[in-house]
Design a protein around this motif. Structure first.
Motif, PDB file in Angstrom:
ATOM      1  N   SER A 169      62.876  64.529  51.071  1.00 16.94           N
ATOM      2  CA  SER A 169      63.608  63.682  50.046  1.00 16.94           C
ATOM      3  C   SER A 169      64.969  64.347  49.490  1.00 16.94           C
ATOM      4  O   SER A 169      66.019  63.941  49.218  1.00 16.94           O
ATOM      5  CB  SER A 169      62.854  63.261  48.857  1.00 16.94           C
ATOM      6  OG  SER A 169      63.564  62.664  47.738  1.00 16.94           O
TER       7      SER A 169
ATOM      8  N   LEU B  36      56.572  51.315  39.540  1.00 13.92           N
ATOM      9  CA  LEU B  36      56.432  52.260  40.728  1.00 13.92           C
ATOM     10  C   LEU B  36      55.338  51.774  41.381  1.00 13.92           C
ATOM     11  O   LEU B  36      55.327  51.739  42.644  1.00 13.92           O
ATOM     12  CB  LEU B  36      56.059  53.577  40.024  1.00 13.92           C
ATOM     13  CG  LEU B  36      56.038  54.759  41.229  1.00 13.92           C
ATOM     14  CD1 LEU B  36      57.423  55.158  41.711  1.00 13.92           C
ATOM     15  CD2 LEU B  36      55.425  56.151  40.573  1.00 13.92           C
TER      16      LEU B  36
ATOM     17  N   VAL C   7      72.301  58.216  47.250  1.00 13.90           N
ATOM     18  CA  VAL C   7      71.525  57.365  46.251  1.00 13.90           C
ATOM     19  C   VAL C   7      72.055  57.829  44.732  1.00 13.90           C
ATOM     20  O   VAL C   7      72.378  56.930  43.781  1.00 13.90           O
ATOM     21  CB  VAL C   7      70.253  57.550  46.185  1.00 13.90           C
ATOM     22  CG1 VAL C   7      69.339  57.226  45.053  1.00 13.90           C
ATOM     23  CG2 VAL C   7      69.561  57.265  47.330  1.00 13.90           C
TER      24      VAL C   7
ATOM     25  N   LEU D  51      66.923  57.865  39.462  1.00 18.24           N
ATOM     26  CA  LEU D  51      66.861  57.284  40.641  1.00 18.24           C
ATOM     27  C   LEU D  51      66.173  57.759  41.836  1.00 18.24           C
ATOM     28  O   LEU D  51      65.208  57.517  42.592  1.00 18.24           O
ATOM     29  CB  LEU D  51      67.826  56.301  41.014  1.00 18.24           C
ATOM     30  CG  LEU D  51      67.441  55.063  41.981  1.00 18.24           C
ATOM     31  CD1 LEU D  51      66.688  54.240  41.417  1.00 18.24           C
ATOM     32  CD2 LEU D  51      69.042  54.549  42.143  1.00 18.24           C
ATOM     33  N   GLU D  52      66.651  59.172  42.173  1.00 20.23           N
ATOM     34  CA  GLU D  52      66.301  59.860  43.278  1.00 20.23           C
ATOM     35  C   GLU D  52      64.803  60.252  43.114  1.00 20.23           C
ATOM     36  O   GLU D  52      64.134  60.237  44.119  1.00 20.23           O
ATOM     37  CB  GLU D  52      67.218  61.111  43.404  1.00 20.23           C
ATOM     38  CG  GLU D  52      68.620  60.763  43.885  1.00 20.23           C
ATOM     39  CD  GLU D  52      69.303  62.130  44.173  1.00 20.23           C
ATOM     40  OE1 GLU D  52      68.569  63.284  44.201  1.00 20.23           O
ATOM     41  OE2 GLU D  52      70.414  62.229  44.813  1.00 20.23           O
TER      42      GLU D  52
ATOM     43  N   LEU E  81      62.667  57.119  43.657  1.00 16.09           N
ATOM     44  CA  LEU E  81      62.397  56.758  44.952  1.00 16.09           C
ATOM     45  C   LEU E  81      61.691  57.698  45.719  1.00 16.09           C
ATOM     46  O   LEU E  81      60.879  57.323  46.678  1.00 16.09           O
ATOM     47  CB  LEU E  81      63.728  56.424  45.401  1.00 16.09           C
ATOM     48  CG  LEU E  81      64.908  55.265  45.158  1.00 16.09           C
ATOM     49  CD1 LEU E  81      66.060  55.665  45.742  1.00 16.09           C
ATOM     50  CD2 LEU E  81      64.101  54.087  45.289  1.00 16.09           C
TER      51      LEU E  81
ATOM     52  N   ILE F 247      63.419  49.383  38.839  1.00 15.25           N
ATOM     53  CA  ILE F 247      63.125  50.470  39.151  1.00 15.25           C
ATOM     54  C   ILE F 247      62.759  51.401  37.919  1.00 15.25           C
ATOM     55  O   ILE F 247      61.523  52.029  37.978  1.00 15.25           O
ATOM     56  CB  ILE F 247      63.902  51.071  40.329  1.00 15.25           C
ATOM     57  CG1 ILE F 247      64.015  49.917  41.434  1.00 15.25           C
ATOM     58  CG2 ILE F 247      63.339  52.458  40.794  1.00 15.25           C
ATOM     59  CD1 ILE F 247      65.061  50.257  42.348  1.00 15.25           C
TER      60      ILE F 247
ATOM     61  N   MET G  21      67.893  61.793  50.184  1.00 14.12           N
ATOM     62  CA  MET G  21      68.491  61.226  49.244  1.00 14.12           C
ATOM     63  C   MET G  21      69.957  61.648  49.096  1.00 14.12           C
ATOM     64  O   MET G  21      70.726  60.605  48.848  1.00 14.12           O
ATOM     65  CB  MET G  21      67.755  61.445  47.776  1.00 14.12           C
ATOM     66  CG  MET G  21      66.478  61.082  47.963  1.00 14.12           C
ATOM     67  SD  MET G  21      66.279  59.043  48.210  1.00 14.12           S
ATOM     68  CE  MET G  21      64.419  58.809  48.366  1.00 14.12           C
TER      69      MET G  21
ATOM     70  N   TRP H  78      56.438  48.528  43.529  1.00 17.32           N
ATOM     71  CA  TRP H  78      57.245  48.935  44.813  1.00 17.32           C
ATOM     72  C   TRP H  78      56.574  49.812  45.853  1.00 17.32           C
ATOM     73  O   TRP H  78      56.816  49.329  47.019  1.00 17.32           O
ATOM     74  CB  TRP H  78      58.421  49.623  44.253  1.00 17.32           C
ATOM     75  CG  TRP H  78      59.603  48.606  43.617  1.00 17.32           C
ATOM     76  CD1 TRP H  78      59.736  48.727  42.302  1.00 17.32           C
ATOM     77  CD2 TRP H  78      60.219  47.652  44.008  1.00 17.32           C
ATOM     78  NE1 TRP H  78      60.777  47.630  41.969  1.00 17.32           N
ATOM     79  CE2 TRP H  78      60.967  47.177  43.277  1.00 17.32           C
ATOM     80  CE3 TRP H  78      60.127  47.065  45.485  1.00 17.32           C
ATOM     81  CZ2 TRP H  78      61.877  46.231  43.592  1.00 17.32           C
ATOM     82  CZ3 TRP H  78      61.207  46.127  45.691  1.00 17.32           C
ATOM     83  CH2 TRP H  78      62.109  45.549  44.564  1.00 17.32           C
TER      84      TRP H  78
ATOM     85  N   MET I 196      58.114  56.969  44.767  1.00 18.59           N
ATOM     86  CA  MET I 196      57.752  55.591  45.338  1.00 18.59           C
ATOM     87  C   MET I 196      57.398  56.031  46.858  1.00 18.59           C
ATOM     88  O   MET I 196      56.312  55.267  47.441  1.00 18.59           O
ATOM     89  CB  MET I 196      58.627  54.822  45.079  1.00 18.59           C
ATOM     90  CG  MET I 196      58.139  53.061  45.527  1.00 18.59           C
ATOM     91  SD  MET I 196      58.716  52.921  47.384  1.00 18.59           S
ATOM     92  CE  MET I 196      60.507  52.813  47.034  1.00 18.59           C
ATOM     93  N   LEU I 197      58.238  56.378  47.602  1.00 19.11           N
ATOM     94  CA  LEU I 197      58.009  56.615  49.119  1.00 19.11           C
ATOM     95  C   LEU I 197      56.908  57.359  49.371  1.00 19.11           C
ATOM     96  O   LEU I 197      56.481  57.037  50.336  1.00 19.11           O
ATOM     97  CB  LEU I 197      59.377  57.131  49.563  1.00 19.11           C
ATOM     98  CG  LEU I 197      60.782  56.003  49.646  1.00 19.11           C
ATOM     99  CD1 LEU I 197      62.009  56.869  50.519  1.00 19.11           C
ATOM    100  CD2 LEU I 197      60.498  54.932  50.454  1.00 19.11           C
TER     101      LEU I 197
END
Length: 298
Positions: free
Chosen positions: A128, A74, A137, A162-163, A166, A156, A132, A77, A169-170
């Motif tokens: 998100s 995490l 995703v 995954l959602e 991400l 990842i 997403m 990225w 991370m974003l």
């Protein structure tokens, strides 16, 4: 005069006093927890939360070590995205045109004046949660084959999360990008105007001046604060545990609640964070020293 960074460090009386005081403090805390709180220390649970034996007989990471690896992925990225976005914003903030500077000023002003936890919740629940599903995703992750799921898990994290990964991370990347933009802007502005004028007098175009003269010198100047920002990002990554991202803090909380060994668990979690951040600090110090030697600074 500044101390010579290449001079051998010596262990002196002050160092011994500091270490002695630290030892006394730790012993005092240990006594208070053990005797005053009547807490019975038990470290027997630690090996089984770190590793487990898989179906093939090989040892593999268990929940705590998996959380540690998720924190590493995490952070890497998030720092890559933050570096890219922050560099673009930092360059735009040095342009003479008003719109790029206002855009950067607005972004940095909003991010730096909002607490990271509030920004995380706003991004996760309002941005998100709409973004997403719109880009699909979750459906993409469900459609992956065994090989694809293995690749996503290594790069990842678990595809079924995954959602959340991400989103975490974003949000981290966007928050850290504001600080990186300020660092990059300061690095660009630290380049002497006479060097830019000399490059222009040689007939170099503006893009060539930036690529060959301004950016290399700015990069050397911003390396130490960027390294510090990366270490800060590793520690700030713990807040994404609040949106169910199973990183180190989330895993430690689950273990502490299930085993009721809260002191031992959080001591191990803190030790893992320390090992990661200390290793990064030593790595960046070596890279900075190597860059200084290449630049002719002794």
């Amino acid at each position: 005069m500044y101390p010579d960074p290449d001079r051998k460090r010596r262990f002196g009386l002050l160092d011994a006093l500091i270490l002695g005081a630290l030892f006394v403090f730790v012993a005092f805390i240990w006594h208070r927890v053990s005797d005053v709180l009547v807490y019975k220390w038990d470290w027997g649970f630690l090996p089984r939360v770190l590793v487990r034996q898989g179906e093939n007989g090989w040892w593999e990471p268990n929940i705590l070590l998996e959380g540690f690896l998720t924190t590493i992925r995490l952070s890497i990225w998030a720092m890559l995205v933050a570096s890219l976005l922050g560099t673009v914003l930092g360059v735009l903030s040095t342009r003479t045109r008003l719109l790029p500077r206002l855009t950067t000023l607005a972004y940095v002003g909003v991010i730096r004046n909002v607490p990271p936890l509030v920004f995380l919740f706003v991004f996760y629940f309002f941005v998100s949660s709409q973004l997403m599903p719109m880009i699909g995703v979750d459906s993409w992750a469900r459609g992956l084959g065994p090989d694809g799921r293995a690749v996503v898990a290594v790069l990842i994290g678990p595809p079924e999360l995954l959602e959340n990964l991400l989103a975490g991370m974003l949000s981290l990347a966007m928050f850290e990008a504001a600080y990186i933009a300020v660092i990059v802007r300061a690095g660009i502005q630290s380049v002497a105007p006479t060097q830019i004028e000399a490059a222009q007098s040689l007939g170099l175009k503006p893009l060539q001046v930036f690529r060959l003269v301004t950016f290399p010198q700015a990069l050397r100047a911003v390396t130490p604060p960027l390294a510090n920002q990366f270490i800060m990002l590793v520690k700030d990554s713990s807040i994404v545990s609040l949106i169910s991202v199973q990183e180190l803090t989330f895993a430690g909380t689950e273990i502490a609640n299930s085993t009721q060994r809260r002191f031992e668990t959080y001591i191990v979690v803190a030790a893992l964070y320390f090992v990661l951040c200390f290793a990064l600090s030593r790595l960046f110090a070596r890279l900075e020293r190597r860059a200084r030697l290449r630049g002719g600074e002794r």
